[in-house]
Design a protein around this motif. Structure first.
Motif: not given
Length: 482
Positions: A54-56, A61-62, A279-283
């Motif tokens: 859930k930390l993710q 999250e977006k 992860s979505i961080q780079s995007s």
């Protein structure tokens, strides 16, 4: 830590006796319960990993990813066609804003998952050592989730058990935000006393440690306005970590869970599948203008650092070049893009990079300790030592007592140092609230943009309206001004 977190989380929630997503709605989703579902240490550990998962959602999250950034001087949306972005930047959001609802739900899902571990039956067939360790980890996680809620929304309902009686399903908000902070600090003290300083098995790397609990206690106590208690916790961390000399090493996947500078990391891993474990961080943070985060492309370009942030650095500050791209693959980045979330191996694959989210690192601990000492008007000189350890790595001259800074002037220096060191790491909104500088800095960064921050908006967001509508005990109890 071996994860497959989403799969485990989904499986675990299916066997939970109630759904968190419906704000602890009383409708039973399954006849399975923790007592008859979890029989081995592996079963309970899978449930614990679901709480870690859930930390993710809460931090990466977006939608929730920008809640600690938008409406500050360091990050702005570039895509102004999305009303949700514009509303956060211009402070025209309401209690119906979708990002707030998502964050709120994710936090309470995390609370629910953690509570199931905390409520582990006495007769479960695992050793006391395993049980105590799992409960300590769960209380660490519950502390994070309630801290997220308290600093975002203020007073919130408190559930501390997974077995919710029908009379407690509709629960009012806490009488004060202090009540929430008391639970958070109780959980984190328990975690600090019962967790190891580090995990020896490689498969356990990434789990909470006593150092992580004490570092987070420092952050919580500072936000709560209790500097002496913050310093007490931070002193248990100081001296046990170091600063990387290469800034890129802080975020590089090659250094995951190395426990050198990074104290606690939210776990992500490239999986080869869009929307699973990467992860979505780079995007989302990546450079703009190259067609989006497809193979050979750049970032989505929806948001990123402000020009104000980049311009605020001294030209001699290493971080001005280490943290930013002014040009990427021949395309000018204006404002500059952040380099922090760059994955050289998988960064141009859609939402599937290998970057962990660095929830707590040592540079932050040093700056928090310096802040606490300054708040206490300490005369030992340690506040300069901690500040200068961070500045020295950046190639900047030390600030010393001979500079003659008052407590207020030192506070201003420290706030700027936090901006330059921790930018785009989801701290700025809470720093500005704590230093009572939110409106001042927003007006400085966006002069003439007509951004009006209401007095109610300087401290908390509104409770999501859908949460109030779903909870009879909360009807009419919204944060003032919303």
């Amino acid at each position: 830590m071996k994860k497959l977190l989403y799969i485990i989380s989904i499986t675990f929630l299916l066997v939970s006796s109630m759904s968190c997503e419906d704000f602890l709605d009383e409708t039973a989703k399954s006849s399975l319960t923790p007592e008859n579902s979890f029989t081995t240490a592996e079963d309970w550990d899978a449930a614990l990993i679901a709480a870690y998962a859930k930390l993710q959602e809460v931090t990466g999250e977006k939608l929730p990813i920008v809640l600690g950034e938008f409406g500050t001087d360091e990050v702005q949306p570039y895509d102004l066609s999305w009303a949700a972005y514009v509303e956060l930047m211009y402070y025209t959001y309401t209690a119906n804003h979708p990002f707030l609802y998502n964050h709120y739900v994710f936090c309470y899902e995390g609370v629910k998952c953690a509570n199931i571990i905390v409520d582990m039956p006495d007769n479960t067939s695992i050793s006391n050592e395993q049980k105590n360790s799992m409960i300590a980890q769960a209380r660490f996680l519950r502390g994070i989730f309630y801290f997220e809620l308290a600093r975002m929304y203020g007073r919130v309902p408190i559930w501390t058990s997974a077995s919710v009686d029908k009379s407690e399903i509709a629960k009012p908000r806490s009488e004060s935000v202090d009540e929430v902070y008391e639970l958070i600090t109780e959980d984190l003290h328990y975690a600090a006393e019962n967790l190891p300083e580090q995990w020896t098995e490689s498969n356990d790397k990434g789990r909470a440690t006593s150092y992580a609990a004490n570092a987070l206690l420092g952050r919580v106590y500072l936000q709560w306005g209790k500097s002496a208690k913050a310093l007490e916790a931070l002193n248990k961390v100081i001296g046990n970590f170091h600063l990387y000399q290469n800034y890129a090493d802080i975020f590089d996947p090659e250094h995951k869970n190395e426990e050198y500078e990074n104290i606690f990391e939210v776990q992500w891993s490239h999986s080869g599948y869009w929307g699973l474990e990467g992860s979505i961080q780079s995007s989302y943070w990546g450079p703009r203008g190259g067609g989006g985060p497809t193979a050979g492309g750049f970032g989505w370009g929806g948001f990123g650092p402000t020009q104000y942030l980049y311009d605020s650095y001294d030209n001699n500050d290493r971080r001005k070049t280490e943290f930013f791209w002014t040009e990427y693959k021949g395309i000018v980045q204006s404002p500059p893009a952040t380099k922090k979330y760059y994955d050289a191996n998988y960064g141009n694959q859609i939402e599937d990079d290998d970057l962990n989210y660095i929830y707590m690192r040592y540079a932050d601990v040093l700056l928090m300790a310096s802040e606490a000492l300054n708040n206490l008007d300490d005369s030992s000189g340690k506040k300069y030592d901690y500040l200068n350890e961070v500045r020295t790595r950046a190639g900047l001259a030390s600030i010393t007592e001979s500079d003659g800074l008052s407590v207020s002037e030192f506070s201003d220096v420290l706030l700027e140092e936090r901006l330059h060191e921790l930018c785009c790491e989801r701290h700025r909104r809470f720093d500005l609230i704590r230093f009572r500088k939110l409106n001042e800095q927003v007006q400085t960064a966006y002069p003439g943009n007509g951004i009006n921050i209401g007095s109610n908006q300087k401290t908390v967001y509104p409770i999501p309206q859908i949460a109030i509508d779903a909870n009879d005990a909360m009807k009419g109890d919204q944060n003032p001004g919303y």
